[in-house]
Design a protein around this motif. Structure first.
Motif, PDB file in Angstrom:
ATOM      1  N   ALA A  97       0.834  -1.192   0.000  1.00  0.00           N
ATOM      2  CA  ALA A  97       0.000   0.000   0.000  1.00  0.00           C
ATOM      3  C   ALA A  97       0.871   1.246   0.000  1.00  0.00           C
ATOM      4  CB  ALA A  97      -0.922   0.004   1.214  1.00  0.00           C
ATOM      5  N   ALA A  98       0.332   2.312  -0.557  1.00  0.00           N
ATOM      6  CA  ALA A  98       1.047   3.590  -0.621  1.00  0.00           C
ATOM      7  C   ALA A  98       0.242   4.660   0.089  1.00  0.00           C
ATOM      8  CB  ALA A  98       1.285   3.996  -2.077  1.00  0.00           C
ATOM      9  N   GLY A  99       0.925   5.444   0.899  1.00  0.00           N
ATOM     10  CA  GLY A  99       0.265   6.529   1.616  1.00  0.00           C
ATOM     11  C   GLY A  99       1.234   7.665   1.852  1.00  0.00           C
ATOM     12  N   ARG A 100       0.688   8.840   2.140  1.00  0.00           N
ATOM     13  CA  ARG A 100       1.548  10.010   2.302  1.00  0.00           C
ATOM     14  C   ARG A 100       2.343   9.975   3.592  1.00  0.00           C
ATOM     15  NH1 ARG A 100       2.706  12.569  -2.412  1.00  0.00           N
ATOM     16  NH2 ARG A 100       0.822  12.880  -3.644  1.00  0.00           N
ATOM     17  N   PHE A 101       1.738   9.352   4.638  1.00  0.00           N
ATOM     18  CA  PHE A 101       2.381   9.385   5.950  1.00  0.00           C
ATOM     19  C   PHE A 101       2.393   7.994   6.563  1.00  0.00           C
ATOM     20  CE2 PHE A 101       2.422  13.851   5.733  1.00  0.00           C
ATOM     21  CZ  PHE A 101       1.201  14.259   5.204  1.00  0.00           C
ATOM     22  N   TYR A 102       3.208   7.812   7.591  1.00  0.00           N
ATOM     23  CA  TYR A 102       3.262   6.537   8.284  1.00  0.00           C
ATOM     24  C   TYR A 102       1.938   6.282   8.998  1.00  0.00           C
ATOM     25  CZ  TYR A 102       3.971   3.237  12.053  1.00  0.00           C
ATOM     26  OH  TYR A 102       3.817   2.196  12.921  1.00  0.00           O
ATOM     27  N   SER A 103       1.465   5.051   8.863  1.00  0.00           N
ATOM     28  CA  SER A 103       0.296   4.617   9.605  1.00  0.00           C
ATOM     29  C   SER A 103       0.331   3.106   9.737  1.00  0.00           C
ATOM     30  CB  SER A 103      -0.992   5.046   8.902  1.00  0.00           C
ATOM     31  OG  SER A 103      -2.118   4.556   9.611  1.00  0.00           O
ATOM     32  N   SER A 104      -0.158   2.607  10.858  1.00  0.00           N
ATOM     33  CA  SER A 104      -0.322   1.164  11.029  1.00  0.00           C
ATOM     34  C   SER A 104      -1.772   0.764  10.785  1.00  0.00           C
ATOM     35  CB  SER A 104       0.141   0.740  12.423  1.00  0.00           C
ATOM     36  OG  SER A 104      -0.642   1.376  13.409  1.00  0.00           O
ATOM     37  N   TYR A 105      -2.568   1.697  10.320  1.00  0.00           N
ATOM     38  CA  TYR A 105      -3.964   1.433   9.996  1.00  0.00           C
ATOM     39  C   TYR A 105      -4.147   1.456   8.484  1.00  0.00           C
ATOM     40  CZ  TYR A 105      -4.809   2.306  14.929  1.00  0.00           C
ATOM     41  OH  TYR A 105      -4.783   2.246  16.295  1.00  0.00           O
ATOM     42  N   SER A 106      -4.941   0.530   7.991  1.00  0.00           N
ATOM     43  CA  SER A 106      -5.146   0.450   6.553  1.00  0.00           C
ATOM     44  C   SER A 106      -5.815   1.712   6.012  1.00  0.00           C
ATOM     45  CB  SER A 106      -5.977  -0.782   6.195  1.00  0.00           C
ATOM     46  OG  SER A 106      -7.213  -0.773   6.881  1.00  0.00           O
ATOM     47  N   SER A 107      -6.575   2.401   6.845  1.00  0.00           N
ATOM     48  CA  SER A 107      -7.237   3.630   6.408  1.00  0.00           C
ATOM     49  C   SER A 107      -6.244   4.751   6.114  1.00  0.00           C
ATOM     50  CB  SER A 107      -8.242   4.101   7.461  1.00  0.00           C
ATOM     51  OG  SER A 107      -7.587   4.328   8.702  1.00  0.00           O
ATOM     52  N   GLY A 108      -5.018   4.589   6.523  1.00  0.00           N
ATOM     53  CA  GLY A 108      -4.012   5.611   6.291  1.00  0.00           C
ATOM     54  C   GLY A 108      -3.348   5.537   4.933  1.00  0.00           C
ATOM     55  N   TYR A 109      -3.787   4.610   4.093  1.00  0.00           N
ATOM     56  CA  TYR A 109      -3.166   4.403   2.792  1.00  0.00           C
ATOM     57  C   TYR A 109      -4.146   4.681   1.668  1.00  0.00           C
ATOM     58  CZ  TYR A 109       0.588   2.455   5.512  1.00  0.00           C
ATOM     59  OH  TYR A 109       1.620   2.307   6.415  1.00  0.00           O
ATOM     60  N   ASP A 110      -3.622   5.230   0.587  1.00  0.00           N
ATOM     61  CA  ASP A 110      -4.466   5.672  -0.524  1.00  0.00           C
ATOM     62  C   ASP A 110      -4.564   4.650  -1.649  1.00  0.00           C
ATOM     63  OD1 ASP A 110      -2.744   8.721   0.067  1.00  0.00           O
ATOM     64  OD2 ASP A 110      -4.800   8.256   0.697  1.00  0.00           O
ATOM     65  N   TYR A 111      -3.516   3.867  -1.839  1.00  0.00           N
ATOM     66  CA  TYR A 111      -3.477   2.945  -2.974  1.00  0.00           C
ATOM     67  C   TYR A 111      -3.062   1.561  -2.482  1.00  0.00           C
ATOM     68  CZ  TYR A 111      -3.377   7.389  -5.433  1.00  0.00           C
ATOM     69  OH  TYR A 111      -3.672   8.646  -5.885  1.00  0.00           O
ATOM     70  N   TRP A 112      -3.654   0.550  -3.119  1.00  0.00           N
ATOM     71  CA  TRP A 112      -3.429  -0.833  -2.722  1.00  0.00           C
ATOM     72  C   TRP A 112      -3.169  -1.710  -3.932  1.00  0.00           C
ATOM     73  CZ3 TRP A 112      -3.420  -2.567   2.339  1.00  0.00           C
ATOM     74  CH2 TRP A 112      -3.821  -1.630   3.309  1.00  0.00           C
ATOM     75  N   GLY A 113      -2.333  -2.729  -3.713  1.00  0.00           N
ATOM     76  CA  GLY A 113      -2.175  -3.764  -4.719  1.00  0.00           C
ATOM     77  C   GLY A 113      -3.260  -4.822  -4.565  1.00  0.00           C
ATOM     78  N   GLN A 114      -3.190  -5.825  -5.437  1.00  0.00           N
ATOM     79  CA  GLN A 114      -4.220  -6.862  -5.443  1.00  0.00           C
ATOM     80  C   GLN A 114      -3.920  -7.999  -4.474  1.00  0.00           C
ATOM     81  OE1 GLN A 114      -1.702  -6.806  -7.495  1.00  0.00           O
ATOM     82  NE2 GLN A 114      -1.013  -8.936  -7.531  1.00  0.00           N
ATOM     83  N   GLY A 115      -2.708  -8.041  -3.975  1.00  0.00           N
ATOM     84  CA  GLY A 115      -2.333  -9.054  -2.994  1.00  0.00           C
ATOM     85  C   GLY A 115      -1.624 -10.248  -3.593  1.00  0.00           C
ATOM     86  N   THR A 116      -0.813 -10.900  -2.783  1.00  0.00           N
ATOM     87  CA  THR A 116      -0.137 -12.133  -3.183  1.00  0.00           C
ATOM     88  C   THR A 116      -0.212 -13.109  -2.013  1.00  0.00           C
ATOM     89  OG1 THR A 116       1.916 -13.063  -4.103  1.00  0.00           O
ATOM     90  CG2 THR A 116       2.176 -11.338  -2.436  1.00  0.00           C
ATOM     91  N   GLN A 117      -0.532 -14.356  -2.333  1.00  0.00           N
ATOM     92  CA  GLN A 117      -0.760 -15.357  -1.293  1.00  0.00           C
ATOM     93  C   GLN A 117       0.564 -15.938  -0.799  1.00  0.00           C
ATOM     94  OE1 GLN A 117      -3.831 -16.668   0.075  1.00  0.00           O
ATOM     95  NE2 GLN A 117      -2.373 -17.610   1.512  1.00  0.00           N
ATOM     96  N   VAL A 118       0.685 -15.991   0.524  1.00  0.00           N
ATOM     97  CA  VAL A 118       1.813 -16.668   1.167  1.00  0.00           C
ATOM     98  C   VAL A 118       1.235 -17.768   2.049  1.00  0.00           C
ATOM     99  CG1 VAL A 118       3.697 -16.465   2.825  1.00  0.00           C
ATOM    100  CG2 VAL A 118       3.318 -14.666   1.120  1.00  0.00           C
ATOM    101  N   THR A 119       1.655 -18.988   1.800  1.00  0.00           N
ATOM    102  CA  THR A 119       1.189 -20.124   2.587  1.00  0.00           C
ATOM    103  C   THR A 119       2.387 -20.851   3.179  1.00  0.00           C
ATOM    104  OG1 THR A 119      -0.726 -20.399   1.137  1.00  0.00           O
ATOM    105  CG2 THR A 119      -0.168 -22.243   2.578  1.00  0.00           C
ATOM    106  N   VAL A 120       2.364 -21.019   4.498  1.00  0.00           N
ATOM    107  CA  VAL A 120       3.474 -21.665   5.191  1.00  0.00           C
ATOM    108  C   VAL A 120       2.960 -22.955   5.812  1.00  0.00           C
ATOM    109  CG1 VAL A 120       5.295 -21.413   6.897  1.00  0.00           C
ATOM    110  CG2 VAL A 120       4.418 -19.388   5.694  1.00  0.00           C
ATOM    111  N   SER A 121       3.508 -24.063   5.391  1.00  0.00           N
ATOM    112  CA  SER A 121       3.086 -25.356   5.927  1.00  0.00           C
ATOM    113  C   SER A 121       3.991 -25.755   7.095  1.00  0.00           C
ATOM    114  CB  SER A 121       3.129 -26.426   4.839  1.00  0.00           C
ATOM    115  OG  SER A 121       4.463 -26.612   4.393  1.00  0.00           O
ATOM    116  N   SER A 122       3.410 -26.510   8.015  1.00  0.00           N
ATOM    117  CA  SER A 122       4.170 -26.919   9.205  1.00  0.00           C
ATOM    118  C   SER A 122       4.914 -28.224   8.985  1.00  0.00           C
ATOM    119  CB  SER A 122       3.218 -27.068  10.392  1.00  0.00           C
ATOM    120  OG  SER A 122       2.212 -27.995  10.092  1.00  0.00           O
TER     121      SER A 122
END
Length: 122
Positions: A97-122
């Motif tokens: 995500a891209a945003g003008r300022f630091y935030s740990s909240y998703s609402s603080g970001y203006d642009y988002w990618g579509q996501g990539t799946q990470v799966t970790v097996s035990s």
């Protein structure tokens, strides 16, 4: 306007490493702070890491501190997330995500990618 595309996800075993990339379009990449978030099935999207516009300052969620490293290359319009010591609790869709300022909240970001799946097996 910034378009973001994540890559590098996959299926790995516990203890393995992965490096995610986030490629940004446009000539204003260096104007944005960048963040990584993740969302596991049935859970809310959560903050993972943030990097400032210059790359000089980084912030991490406690759950990934010491294992994950965020970085960026403004010349390549790309941000990275190096993930070491992966465990099954890290399984999620990872978003940049891209945003003008630091935030740990998703609402603080203006642009988002579509996501990539990470799966970790035990």
């Amino acid at each position: 306007q910034v378009q973001l595309v994540e890559s590098g996800g996959g299926l790995v075993q516990a203890g393995d490493s992965l490096r995610l990339s986030c490629a940004a379009s446009g000539r204003t990449f260096s104007s944005y702070g960048m963040g990584w978030f993740r969302q596991a099935p049935g859970k809310e999207r959560e903050f993972v890491a943030h990097i400032s516009r210059s790359g000089a300052t980084t912030n991490y969620a406690d759950s990934v501190k010491g294992r994950f490293t965020i970085s960026r290359d403004n010349a390549k319009n790309t941000m990275y997330l190096q993930m070491n010591g992966l465990n099954p609790e890290d399984t999620a869709v990872y978003y940049c995500a891209a945003g003008r300022f630091y935030s740990s909240y998703s609402s603080g970001y203006d642009y988002w990618g579509q996501g990539t799946q990470v799966t970790v097996s035990s």
